[in-house]
Design a protein around this motif. Structure first.
Motif, short mmCIF file in Angstrom:
data_model
loop_
_atom_site.label_atom_id
_atom_site.label_comp_id
_atom_site.label_asym_id
_atom_site.label_seq_id
_atom_site.Cartn_x
_atom_site.Cartn_y
_atom_site.Cartn_z
N CYS A 7 0.83 -1.20 0.00
CA CYS A 7 0.00 0.00 0.00
C CYS A 7 0.87 1.26 0.00
CB CYS A 7 -0.88 -0.03 1.24
SG CYS A 7 -1.69 1.52 1.61
N CYS A 10 0.04 3.26 3.73
CA CYS A 10 0.56 2.75 5.00
C CYS A 10 1.84 1.94 4.79
CB CYS A 10 -0.49 1.93 5.74
SG CYS A 10 -0.98 0.43 4.89
N CYS A 31 -4.19 -0.25 0.17
CA CYS A 31 -4.82 -1.46 0.72
C CYS A 31 -6.29 -1.18 1.04
CB CYS A 31 -4.08 -1.90 1.98
SG CYS A 31 -4.29 -0.78 3.37
N CYS A 34 -6.87 1.43 3.86
CA CYS A 34 -6.61 2.83 3.53
C CYS A 34 -7.64 3.37 2.54
CB CYS A 34 -5.20 2.99 2.98
SG CYS A 34 -3.96 2.75 4.27
ZN LIG Z 1 -2.74 0.88 3.58
#
Ligand SMILES: [Zn+2]
Ligand SMILES: [Zn+2]
Length: 116
Positions: A7, A10, A31, A34
């Motif tokens: 991701c 993050c 992801c 997120c």
């Molecule tokens: Zn993420």
């Protein structure tokens, strides 16, 4: 096959699946977590908070001491939500909040104001 990246936000969880075409899977840049976080609108901050007013640890009407700050609400005594003078702001408990509404004091709850 496309490499499943981590991701971009993050950097910890693998990217969410976007779609599959044949044997190839395409991924999003973030992801699942997120993506959901991005789409969820953050709660707008009430004006009194932006103006630096802090909730009192107790109700200013009846003296009730709250355990959680969610039990207390901020009211504008003159009903003018632009008047963020500390003298115009009162911390009121849920009980008194009800009384204020019933007694028609003209106070207005500050937490319900949208951010603009
Ligand atoms: Zn993420
Ligand atoms: Zn009270």
């Amino acid at each position: 096959m496309q490499w499943r990246k981590l991701c971009a936000v993050c950097g910890r969880k693998p990217c969410a699946v976007n779609y599959k075409r044949g044997d190839v899977t395409y991924y999003r840049s973030r992801c699942d977590g997120c993506i959901r976080k991005k789409n969820r609108k953050p709660a707008p901050k009430p004006r009194w908070l932006l103006e630096g007013y802090k909730k009192k640890p107790h109700c200013e009407k009846c003296g009730f001491k709250s355990k959680y700050k969610e039990q207390l609400f901020v009211y504008y005594v003159d009903g003018n939500l632009n008047n963020n003078n500390p003298l115009n702001l009162k911390t009121v408990c849920a009980n008194c909040q009800y009384e204020v509404a019933r007694e028609g004091l003209g106070w207005r709850q500050g937490d319900l104001v949208p951010d603009y």
